[in-house]
Design a protein around this motif. Structure first.
Motif, PDB file in Angstrom:
ATOM      1  N   UNK A  29       0.861  -1.183   0.000  1.00 55.66           N
ATOM      2  CA  UNK A  29       0.000   0.000   0.000  1.00 55.66           C
ATOM      3  C   UNK A  29       0.898   1.233   0.000  1.00 55.66           C
ATOM      4  N   UNK A  30       0.704   2.130  -0.972  1.00 55.81           N
ATOM      5  CA  UNK A  30       1.456   3.387  -0.989  1.00 55.81           C
ATOM      6  C   UNK A  30       0.847   4.330   0.034  1.00 55.81           C
ATOM      7  N   UNK A  31       1.588   4.534   1.109  1.00 56.53           N
ATOM      8  CA  UNK A  31       1.105   5.372   2.192  1.00 56.53           C
ATOM      9  C   UNK A  31       2.111   6.491   2.421  1.00 56.53           C
ATOM     10  N   UNK A  32       1.641   7.689   2.685  1.00 51.23           N
ATOM     11  CA  UNK A  32       2.518   8.850   2.810  1.00 51.23           C
ATOM     12  C   UNK A  32       3.077   8.978   4.222  1.00 51.23           C
ATOM     13  N   UNK A  33       4.138   9.780   4.341  1.00 46.58           N
ATOM     14  CA  UNK A  33       4.692  10.084   5.669  1.00 46.58           C
ATOM     15  C   UNK A  33       3.617  10.709   6.558  1.00 46.58           C
ATOM     16  N   UNK A  34       2.829  11.606   5.977  1.00 47.59           N
ATOM     17  CA  UNK A  34       1.802  12.294   6.741  1.00 47.59           C
ATOM     18  C   UNK A  34       0.745  11.355   7.283  1.00 47.59           C
ATOM     19  N   UNK A  35       0.392  10.344   6.500  1.00 48.99           N
ATOM     20  CA  UNK A  35      -0.615   9.382   6.953  1.00 48.99           C
ATOM     21  C   UNK A  35      -0.096   8.578   8.145  1.00 48.99           C
ATOM     22  N   UNK A  36       1.166   8.158   8.072  1.00 48.52           N
ATOM     23  CA  UNK A  36       1.756   7.405   9.193  1.00 48.52           C
ATOM     24  C   UNK A  36       1.765   8.256  10.455  1.00 48.52           C
ATOM     25  N   UNK A  37       2.179   9.492  10.318  1.00 53.31           N
ATOM     26  CA  UNK A  37       2.250  10.379  11.482  1.00 53.31           C
ATOM     27  C   UNK A  37       0.849  10.704  12.007  1.00 53.31           C
ATOM     28  N   UNK A  38      -0.153  10.743  11.127  1.00 47.70           N
ATOM     29  CA  UNK A  38      -1.534  10.952  11.566  1.00 47.70           C
ATOM     30  C   UNK A  38      -1.980   9.815  12.477  1.00 47.70           C
ATOM     31  N   UNK A  39      -1.738   8.574  12.043  1.00 47.49           N
ATOM     32  CA  UNK A  39      -2.162   7.429  12.850  1.00 47.49           C
ATOM     33  C   UNK A  39      -1.436   7.393  14.197  1.00 47.49           C
ATOM     34  N   UNK A  40      -0.167   7.756  14.188  1.00 49.94           N
ATOM     35  CA  UNK A  40       0.577   7.778  15.450  1.00 49.94           C
ATOM     36  C   UNK A  40       0.008   8.814  16.416  1.00 49.94           C
ATOM     37  N   UNK A  41      -0.460   9.933  15.878  1.00 49.90           N
ATOM     38  CA  UNK A  41      -1.037  10.985  16.725  1.00 49.90           C
ATOM     39  C   UNK A  41      -2.436  10.639  17.212  1.00 49.90           C
ATOM     40  N   UNK A  42      -3.178   9.903  16.406  1.00 46.49           N
ATOM     41  CA  UNK A  42      -4.600   9.720  16.677  1.00 46.49           C
ATOM     42  C   UNK A  42      -4.995   8.309  17.099  1.00 46.49           C
ATOM     43  N   UNK A  43      -4.024   7.457  17.321  1.00 54.36           N
ATOM     44  CA  UNK A  43      -4.310   6.093  17.788  1.00 54.36           C
ATOM     45  C   UNK A  43      -3.578   5.870  19.107  1.00 54.36           C
ATOM     46  N   UNK A  44      -4.136   6.311  20.210  1.00 52.60           N
ATOM     47  CA  UNK A  44      -3.425   6.259  21.497  1.00 52.60           C
ATOM     48  C   UNK A  44      -3.156   4.851  22.006  1.00 52.60           C
ATOM     49  N   UNK A  45      -3.830   3.827  21.444  1.00 49.68           N
ATOM     50  CA  UNK A  45      -3.640   2.448  21.891  1.00 49.68           C
ATOM     51  C   UNK A  45      -2.772   1.636  20.926  1.00 49.68           C
ATOM     52  N   UNK A  46      -2.273   2.270  19.858  1.00 54.24           N
ATOM     53  CA  UNK A  46      -1.527   1.547  18.823  1.00 54.24           C
ATOM     54  C   UNK A  46      -0.239   0.946  19.381  1.00 54.24           C
ATOM     55  N   UNK A  47      -0.095  -0.395  19.264  1.00 52.65           N
ATOM     56  CA  UNK A  47       1.075  -1.099  19.785  1.00 52.65           C
ATOM     57  C   UNK A  47       1.938  -1.697  18.683  1.00 52.65           C
ATOM     58  N   UNK A  48       1.354  -1.929  17.515  1.00 54.92           N
ATOM     59  CA  UNK A  48       2.122  -2.539  16.416  1.00 54.92           C
ATOM     60  C   UNK A  48       1.863  -1.780  15.121  1.00 54.92           C
ATOM     61  N   UNK A  49       2.963  -1.398  14.446  1.00 55.52           N
ATOM     62  CA  UNK A  49       2.869  -0.722  13.149  1.00 55.52           C
ATOM     63  C   UNK A  49       3.831  -1.387  12.180  1.00 55.52           C
ATOM     64  N   UNK A  50       3.285  -1.871  11.057  1.00 52.43           N
ATOM     65  CA  UNK A  50       4.096  -2.516  10.022  1.00 52.43           C
ATOM     66  C   UNK A  50       3.797  -1.867   8.679  1.00 52.43           C
ATOM     67  N   UNK A  51       4.848  -1.426   7.989  1.00 57.21           N
ATOM     68  CA  UNK A  51       4.719  -0.894   6.634  1.00 57.21           C
ATOM     69  C   UNK A  51       5.720  -1.640   5.762  1.00 57.21           C
TER      70      UNK A  51
END
Length: 296
Positions: A29-51
């Motif tokens: 999936x082509x995902x932008x830097x901004x999208x990744x940083x958005x999820x990090x800011x808005x997902x307070x329970x996020x424990x795993x991120x894989x790109x």
């Protein structure tokens, strides 16, 4: 073919609540830097991120840890992203990181990091920068490094110590003017290292091998298992095994394989079989009986 992540889903016009997300995986999936940083800011329970396999990602920042909603991310993988130029990681809860960058990697504030898999330019400056950053990770136990070759590869000088590292893996393309003994500096930087794995492919041979004097290298008192993939019985290979046998004073097992895991290093089957036979003859006469010798 890659699917492009629709950034408009992240706009305020869409009412989507991501606050319950705990795992997020982008594959092909082509995902932008901004999208990744958005999820990090808005997902307070996020424990795993894989790109993985994203061509658009270029300079992402995986940072957080302060404020009212600190980053709780524990597992991070960013691999096979062909457009990735740099990556900055600063996350106090991370325990596992796998990242493949080919230019710049900035890491800090990871006191809980236990396992790290990264690329590093194969020169003294880049390695010292990496080991300096990792010396501030007091829980780090496993480090896997892919060394990226340059036109000129210099000697590795003394590196900052990684006081709790127990396993070190090196993937490495050596050239005719190099010796594997140069990796001893990395082993010496890990005073309680118990397992060392080197997967070495040789690019070409044009220069006559010059024997290296390693008498001044400090013995290793904890290293019990060494795995050497890419052994073909060449003078450079034997020199490295001699060094291991002399300096690893509590060695229990030596594992030998003629090929590396990376496909570009693999040779024809008949070459591998010849290397195995030659290696067995050499090493059975060289390795003491109290050390278990294993052929892959």
């Amino acid at each position: 073919m890659y699917y492009r992540f629709p950034d408009e889903l992240l706009s305020r016009t869409f009412i989507i609540n991501f606050k319950s997300l705990r795992e997020l995986i982008f594959s092909h999936v082509d995902v932008s830097d901004g999208a990744i940083e958005f999820f990090l800011r808005n997902c307070p329970l996020l424990e795993k991120l894989i790109v993985c396999h994203s061509t658009e990602l270029s300079n992402p920042r995986v940072c957080g840890g302060g404020g009212s909603s600190p980053l709780v991310l524990k597992h991070l993988e960013i691999v096979f992203c062909s457009g990735l130029k740099s990556l900055k990681v600063s996350a106090p809860s991370l325990t596992y990181v796998r990242a493949a960058t080919y230019e710049e990697l900035f890491i800090e504030n990871m006191p809980k990091l236990v396992e790290l898999h990264v690329n590093c330019i194969d020169n003294d400056v880049a390695l010292r920068r990496l080991f300096t950053a990792l010396s501030c990770c007091p829980q780090l136990e496993t480090l896997s490094l892919m060394l990226l070759s340059q036109e000129e590869t210099n000697e590795i000088c003394k590196l900052p110590q990684l006081p709790k590292l127990k396993k070190l893996e090196i993937q490495y393309v050596a050239r005719d003017f190099e010796t594997l003994i140069r990796l001893a500096r990395m082993i010496s930087a890990c005073p309680v290292l118990e397992e060392f794995v080197v997967e070495c492919g040789w690019a070409y041979f044009r220069k006559k091998h010059t024997k290296v004097d390693y008498a001044a290298i400090t013995p290793h008192h904890y290293l019990k298992v060494v795995k050497f993939c890419g052994y073909y019985g060449r003078p450079r290979d034997l020199e490295f095994v001699d060094y291991i046998l002399e300096k690893c004073v509590v060695l229990e097992k030596l594992i030998i394989g003629p090929t590396c895991a990376l496909e570009i290093f693999k040779g024809p089957l008949d070459v591998e079989q010849t290397a195995i036979k030659k290696g067995k003859r050499q090493l059975e006469a060289l390795v003491p009986r109290h050390i278990e010798l294993v052929y892959l």
